[in-house]
Design a protein around this motif. Structure first.
Motif, PDB file in Angstrom:
ATOM      1  N   ALA A 166       0.845  -1.195   0.000  1.00  0.00           N
ATOM      2  CA  ALA A 166       0.000   0.000   0.000  1.00  0.00           C
ATOM      3  C   ALA A 166       0.873   1.234   0.000  1.00  0.00           C
ATOM      4  N   VAL A 204      -8.081  -2.235   3.955  1.00  0.00           N
ATOM      5  CA  VAL A 204      -7.142  -1.135   4.136  1.00  0.00           C
ATOM      6  C   VAL A 204      -7.935   0.138   4.399  1.00  0.00           C
ATOM      7  N   VAL A 214      -2.811   6.293   1.304  1.00  0.00           N
ATOM      8  CA  VAL A 214      -2.821   5.154   2.231  1.00  0.00           C
ATOM      9  C   VAL A 214      -1.495   5.136   2.982  1.00  0.00           C
ATOM     10  N   THR A 217      -1.078  -0.014   7.154  1.00  0.00           N
ATOM     11  CA  THR A 217      -0.774  -1.371   6.728  1.00  0.00           C
ATOM     12  C   THR A 217      -2.089  -2.123   6.526  1.00  0.00           C
ATOM     13  N   PRO A 218      -2.254  -2.777   5.378  1.00  0.00           N
ATOM     14  CA  PRO A 218      -3.484  -3.547   5.161  1.00  0.00           C
ATOM     15  C   PRO A 218      -3.509  -4.788   6.054  1.00  0.00           C
ATOM     16  N   THR A 248      -4.026  -4.084  -9.147  1.00  0.00           N
ATOM     17  CA  THR A 248      -3.869  -2.837  -8.381  1.00  0.00           C
ATOM     18  C   THR A 248      -5.238  -2.212  -8.190  1.00  0.00           C
ATOM     19  N   SER A 262      -3.827   1.542  11.101  1.00  0.00           N
ATOM     20  CA  SER A 262      -4.134   0.321  10.361  1.00  0.00           C
ATOM     21  C   SER A 262      -5.323  -0.382  11.006  1.00  0.00           C
ATOM     22  N   THR A 266      -7.935   4.440   4.387  1.00  0.00           N
ATOM     23  CA  THR A 266      -7.286   5.548   3.689  1.00  0.00           C
ATOM     24  C   THR A 266      -7.196   6.765   4.597  1.00  0.00           C
ATOM     25  N   GLY A 314      -4.064   7.153  -3.331  1.00  0.00           N
ATOM     26  CA  GLY A 314      -3.562   5.969  -2.664  1.00  0.00           C
ATOM     27  C   GLY A 314      -3.680   4.770  -3.584  1.00  0.00           C
ATOM     28  N   LYS A 315      -2.871   3.764  -3.319  1.00  0.00           N
ATOM     29  CA  LYS A 315      -2.893   2.580  -4.169  1.00  0.00           C
ATOM     30  C   LYS A 315      -2.592   1.343  -3.350  1.00  0.00           C
ATOM     31  N   LEU A 316      -3.221   0.236  -3.725  1.00  0.00           N
ATOM     32  CA  LEU A 316      -2.960  -1.075  -3.152  1.00  0.00           C
ATOM     33  C   LEU A 316      -2.634  -1.992  -4.311  1.00  0.00           C
TER      34      LEU A 316
END
Length: 181
Positions: A61, A105, A92, A95-96, A85, A135, A107, A70-72
């Motif tokens: 993340a 997750v 983010v 921590t997921p 993705t 988290s 944000t 944000g991106k996962l």
């Protein structure tokens, strides 16, 4: 924190990030030298959250730079190849957490997402108020027979704590606004 005085070494990690500059590096070699197997970039600014590993996949993340989404991302642990993705409207830092076939997750903008681990599709999404840097915590219900749940704290302005059903996203409880725990 008391006791006999000791001389600090360059390899001491006395705080998050290793030192006051959060360099995440040590001047001393602490073990064998490893060769880089693969590298991956989220292209969303620095990665502050700790990646997690579940089912042979890594979940990474990021996206904390101003104006960056944000991106996962899910990566194959063996070679770093991208499996999927997911982008979010806000960054983010958290921590997921993985739970069964889902990964959750939170944000910075106060949204909690649960994604399908295989596809990255959004299973559910909940607003929980306030800027968030914490988290989500997975509470397993295996011993009590209760469903798994996620607990997450909301920052300013709401300053409360929520517990959600991990499978459905339904709220289970919420503390009062501005409660100091």
């Amino acid at each position: 924190l008391g006791g006999a005085a000791r001389v600090a070494r360059a390899s001491d990690w006395t705080e998050l990030g290793g030192d006051c500059d959060q360099s995440h590096a040590s001047a001393e070699q602490s073990g064998p030298v490893f060769a880089l197997s693969w590298a991956y970039s989220l292209n969303s600014g620095p990665i502050i959250a700790t990646p997690i590993s579940t089912g042979g996949e890594l979940i990474v993340a990021g996206g904390v730079a101003p104006g960056v989404q944000g991106k996962l991302a899910a990566l194959k642990a063996t070679d770093g190849s991208e499996l999927w993705t997911r982008s979010f409207l806000s960054g983010v830092r958290a921590t997921p957490v993985g739970s069964g076939h889902q990964v959750a997750v939170s944000t910075i903008g106060g949204q909690l997402y649960s994604l399908d681990l295989a596809s990255g599709n959004i299973v559910w999404q909940r607003a929980f108020g306030g800027q968030n840097y914490s988290s989500p915590v997975l509470v397993t219900g295996a011993s009590s027979g209760d469903p798994d749940s996620l607990v997450v704290g909301a920052g300013f302005p709401s300053k409360d704590v929520w517990r959600f059903n991990a499978l459905t996203g339904d709220p289970i409880w919420q503390t009062g606004k501005n409660v100091m725990l």
